[in-house]
Design a protein around this motif. Sequence first.
Motif, PDB file in Angstrom:
ATOM      1  N   TRP A 129      -0.287  -5.018  -6.252  1.00  0.00           N
ATOM      2  CA  TRP A 129       0.192  -6.376  -6.053  1.00  0.00           C
ATOM      3  C   TRP A 129       1.696  -6.393  -6.239  1.00  0.00           C
ATOM      4  O   TRP A 129       2.250  -5.668  -7.069  1.00  0.00           O
ATOM      5  CB  TRP A 129      -0.482  -7.334  -7.023  1.00  0.00           C
ATOM      6  N   ALA A 130       2.357  -7.240  -5.451  1.00  0.00           N
ATOM      7  CA  ALA A 130       3.804  -7.343  -5.493  1.00  0.00           C
ATOM      8  C   ALA A 130       4.218  -8.764  -5.098  1.00  0.00           C
ATOM      9  O   ALA A 130       3.448  -9.486  -4.465  1.00  0.00           O
ATOM     10  CB  ALA A 130       4.438  -6.322  -4.546  1.00  0.00           C
ATOM     11  N   THR A 131       5.439  -9.115  -5.467  1.00  0.00           N
ATOM     12  CA  THR A 131       6.020 -10.377  -5.043  1.00  0.00           C
ATOM     13  C   THR A 131       7.075 -10.071  -3.997  1.00  0.00           C
ATOM     14  O   THR A 131       8.009  -9.295  -4.264  1.00  0.00           O
ATOM     15  CB  THR A 131       6.659 -11.125  -6.238  1.00  0.00           C
ATOM     16  N   ARG A 132       6.899 -10.667  -2.836  1.00  0.00           N
ATOM     17  CA  ARG A 132       7.860 -10.441  -1.741  1.00  0.00           C
ATOM     18  C   ARG A 132       9.221 -10.999  -2.156  1.00  0.00           C
ATOM     19  O   ARG A 132       9.319 -12.115  -2.652  1.00  0.00           O
ATOM     20  CB  ARG A 132       7.377 -11.127  -0.477  1.00  0.00           C
ATOM     21  N   ILE A 133      10.265 -10.176  -1.941  1.00  0.00           N
ATOM     22  CA  ILE A 133      11.633 -10.581  -2.242  1.00  0.00           C
ATOM     23  C   ILE A 133      12.383 -10.903  -0.950  1.00  0.00           C
ATOM     24  O   ILE A 133      13.171 -11.833  -0.896  1.00  0.00           O
ATOM     25  CB  ILE A 133      12.363  -9.478  -3.033  1.00  0.00           C
ATOM     26  N   SER A 134      12.132 -10.091   0.068  1.00  0.00           N
ATOM     27  CA  SER A 134      12.768 -10.302   1.371  1.00  0.00           C
ATOM     28  C   SER A 134      11.759  -9.921   2.443  1.00  0.00           C
ATOM     29  O   SER A 134      10.598  -9.645   2.142  1.00  0.00           O
ATOM     30  CB  SER A 134      14.033  -9.442   1.493  1.00  0.00           C
ATOM     31  N   TRP A 185       3.024  -1.272   4.045  1.00  0.00           N
ATOM     32  CA  TRP A 185       3.022   0.116   3.585  1.00  0.00           C
ATOM     33  C   TRP A 185       4.374   0.472   3.000  1.00  0.00           C
ATOM     34  O   TRP A 185       5.410   0.336   3.662  1.00  0.00           O
ATOM     35  CB  TRP A 185       2.673   1.059   4.743  1.00  0.00           C
ATOM     36  N   ALA A 186       4.386   0.905   1.743  1.00  0.00           N
ATOM     37  CA  ALA A 186       5.620   1.269   1.058  1.00  0.00           C
ATOM     38  C   ALA A 186       6.285   2.447   1.759  1.00  0.00           C
ATOM     39  O   ALA A 186       5.611   3.393   2.176  1.00  0.00           O
ATOM     40  CB  ALA A 186       5.334   1.631  -0.393  1.00  0.00           C
ATOM     41  N   TRP A 200       0.832  -1.208   0.000  1.00  0.00           N
ATOM     42  CA  TRP A 200       0.000   0.000   0.000  1.00  0.00           C
ATOM     43  C   TRP A 200       0.859   1.248   0.000  1.00  0.00           C
ATOM     44  O   TRP A 200       1.908   1.305   0.641  1.00  0.00           O
ATOM     45  CB  TRP A 200      -0.925  -0.013   1.224  1.00  0.00           C
ATOM     46  N   PHE A 201       0.399   2.244  -0.754  1.00  0.00           N
ATOM     47  CA  PHE A 201       1.035   3.556  -0.828  1.00  0.00           C
ATOM     48  C   PHE A 201       0.056   4.568  -0.270  1.00  0.00           C
ATOM     49  O   PHE A 201      -1.144   4.500  -0.557  1.00  0.00           O
ATOM     50  CB  PHE A 201       1.352   3.922  -2.281  1.00  0.00           C
ATOM     51  N   GLN A 202       0.556   5.504   0.510  1.00  0.00           N
ATOM     52  CA  GLN A 202      -0.287   6.581   1.023  1.00  0.00           C
ATOM     53  C   GLN A 202       0.262   7.893   0.487  1.00  0.00           C
ATOM     54  O   GLN A 202       1.479   8.099   0.437  1.00  0.00           O
ATOM     55  CB  GLN A 202      -0.282   6.599   2.545  1.00  0.00           C
ATOM     56  N   PHE A 203      -0.648   8.792   0.077  1.00  0.00           N
ATOM     57  CA  PHE A 203      -0.254  10.058  -0.525  1.00  0.00           C
ATOM     58  C   PHE A 203      -1.366  11.069  -0.318  1.00  0.00           C
ATOM     59  O   PHE A 203      -2.480  10.723   0.049  1.00  0.00           O
ATOM     60  CB  PHE A 203       0.038   9.883  -2.022  1.00  0.00           C
ATOM     61  N   VAL A 204      -1.052  12.312  -0.582  1.00  0.00           N
ATOM     62  CA  VAL A 204      -2.047  13.376  -0.532  1.00  0.00           C
ATOM     63  C   VAL A 204      -2.753  13.405  -1.881  1.00  0.00           C
ATOM     64  O   VAL A 204      -2.086  13.484  -2.920  1.00  0.00           O
ATOM     65  CB  VAL A 204      -1.378  14.741  -0.242  1.00  0.00           C
ATOM     66  N   PRO A 205      -4.083  13.298  -1.895  1.00  0.00           N
ATOM     67  CA  PRO A 205      -4.794  13.335  -3.189  1.00  0.00           C
ATOM     68  C   PRO A 205      -4.498  14.637  -3.934  1.00  0.00           C
ATOM     69  O   PRO A 205      -4.387  15.704  -3.330  1.00  0.00           O
ATOM     70  CB  PRO A 205      -6.270  13.267  -2.794  1.00  0.00           C
ATOM     71  N   ARG A 206      -4.358  14.532  -5.248  1.00  0.00           N
ATOM     72  CA  ARG A 206      -4.121  15.719  -6.071  1.00  0.00           C
ATOM     73  C   ARG A 206      -5.441  16.428  -6.314  1.00  0.00           C
ATOM     74  O   ARG A 206      -6.463  15.784  -6.575  1.00  0.00           O
ATOM     75  CB  ARG A 206      -3.508  15.334  -7.411  1.00  0.00           C
ATOM     76  N   GLU A 207      -5.399  17.740  -6.299  1.00  0.00           N
ATOM     77  CA  GLU A 207      -6.592  18.532  -6.585  1.00  0.00           C
ATOM     78  C   GLU A 207      -7.025  18.293  -8.026  1.00  0.00           C
ATOM     79  O   GLU A 207      -6.207  18.259  -8.954  1.00  0.00           O
ATOM     80  CB  GLU A 207      -6.288  20.016  -6.374  1.00  0.00           C
ATOM     81  N   GLY A 208      -8.319  18.067  -8.226  1.00  0.00           N
ATOM     82  CA  GLY A 208      -8.848  17.833  -9.555  1.00  0.00           C
ATOM     83  C   GLY A 208      -8.632  16.415 -10.056  1.00  0.00           C
ATOM     84  O   GLY A 208      -8.896  16.112 -11.208  1.00  0.00           O
ATOM     85  N   TRP A 209      -8.149  15.546  -9.213  1.00  0.00           N
ATOM     86  CA  TRP A 209      -7.867  14.168  -9.590  1.00  0.00           C
ATOM     87  C   TRP A 209      -8.750  13.269  -8.748  1.00  0.00           C
ATOM     88  O   TRP A 209      -9.630  13.738  -8.040  1.00  0.00           O
ATOM     89  CB  TRP A 209      -6.375  13.905  -9.366  1.00  0.00           C
ATOM     90  N   LEU A 210      -8.548  11.984  -8.789  1.00  0.00           N
ATOM     91  CA  LEU A 210      -9.360  11.058  -8.005  1.00  0.00           C
ATOM     92  C   LEU A 210      -9.170  11.318  -6.508  1.00  0.00           C
ATOM     93  O   LEU A 210      -8.068  11.637  -6.074  1.00  0.00           O
ATOM     94  CB  LEU A 210      -8.987   9.621  -8.360  1.00  0.00           C
ATOM     95  N   PRO A 211     -10.224  11.144  -5.708  1.00  0.00           N
ATOM     96  CA  PRO A 211     -10.176  11.548  -4.305  1.00  0.00           C
ATOM     97  C   PRO A 211      -9.523  10.537  -3.362  1.00  0.00           C
ATOM     98  O   PRO A 211      -9.669  10.648  -2.153  1.00  0.00           O
ATOM     99  CB  PRO A 211     -11.664  11.702  -3.964  1.00  0.00           C
ATOM    100  N   TYR A 212      -8.788   9.589  -3.864  1.00  0.00           N
ATOM    101  CA  TYR A 212      -8.192   8.565  -3.014  1.00  0.00           C
ATOM    102  C   TYR A 212      -6.881   9.039  -2.401  1.00  0.00           C
ATOM    103  O   TYR A 212      -6.150   9.828  -3.005  1.00  0.00           O
ATOM    104  CB  TYR A 212      -7.933   7.293  -3.828  1.00  0.00           C
ATOM    105  N   ASP A 248       9.395  -2.271 -10.364  1.00  0.00           N
ATOM    106  CA  ASP A 248      10.236  -1.595  -9.380  1.00  0.00           C
ATOM    107  C   ASP A 248      10.248  -2.398  -8.080  1.00  0.00           C
ATOM    108  O   ASP A 248       9.275  -3.086  -7.746  1.00  0.00           O
ATOM    109  CB  ASP A 248       9.712  -0.193  -9.059  1.00  0.00           C
ATOM    110  N   ILE A 249      11.337  -2.286  -7.337  1.00  0.00           N
ATOM    111  CA  ILE A 249      11.418  -2.912  -6.017  1.00  0.00           C
ATOM    112  C   ILE A 249      11.243  -1.823  -4.973  1.00  0.00           C
ATOM    113  O   ILE A 249      11.891  -0.773  -5.034  1.00  0.00           O
ATOM    114  CB  ILE A 249      12.759  -3.641  -5.819  1.00  0.00           C
ATOM    115  N   VAL A 250      10.327  -2.071  -4.039  1.00  0.00           N
ATOM    116  CA  VAL A 250      10.043  -1.107  -2.974  1.00  0.00           C
ATOM    117  C   VAL A 250      10.298  -1.753  -1.613  1.00  0.00           C
ATOM    118  O   VAL A 250      10.201  -2.969  -1.450  1.00  0.00           O
ATOM    119  CB  VAL A 250       8.592  -0.581  -3.042  1.00  0.00           C
ATOM    120  N   ARG A 251      10.625  -0.905  -0.659  1.00  0.00           N
ATOM    121  CA  ARG A 251      10.754  -1.320   0.736  1.00  0.00           C
ATOM    122  C   ARG A 251       9.434  -1.006   1.413  1.00  0.00           C
ATOM    123  O   ARG A 251       8.787  -0.007   1.089  1.00  0.00           O
ATOM    124  CB  ARG A 251      11.901  -0.578   1.415  1.00  0.00           C
TER     125      ARG A 251
END
Length: 171
Positions: A41-46, A79-80, A23-35, A66-69
């Motif tokens: 989905w990701a594949t766990r590496i470690s 949570w990314a 999961w990614f959390q961010f500030v919704p952009r004005e004029g964009w989707l309200p999420y 991309d690989i995320v922590r």
Amino acid sequence: MLVMASMTSPEHDSAENNRIKVWFQFVPREGWLPYSTEGLWATRISEDTARLENIPFLQEGVAEGDIVRFLTNADGLHWATERVEASGNCTVRILPVPSGPLGASAEAVHEQLAPFGLRGEVFSEELPLVAFNVPARAELGRIKALLTRGEEDGWWHFEASCVTDAWHDYA
């Protein structure tokens, strides 16, 4: 290939194949989707890293592969926290103009980009936003030219939400 996607509730680990939702959390952009969150989905590496396995509709600065922590909270949600390795892929989002030549058809958008072999996911039938993964080896110059021409001709609006230096090399 055009895939329908949806914003779903949190999913927990799948032990048999290391598939998780990050999961990614961010500030919704004005004029964009309200999420304010998006689960990919990701594949766990470690214990704390995973490779993204689908295309983001909302999150900026990441692409499929991309690989995320991530940190796992008390509820078991991942949570990314950062991108640790770029895949070299780009993420492009296209929203067809309902009154334009393609209408509000996600399928028509996909048909325009099909010659490049791009894979896309559709947000929903109600919102035909198409998120495309543009592989590092793709014909970036020709793709960018088509995107620009399509926008100029009123087919769609587009944004490149995660790009590489190679993407920038094409005017």
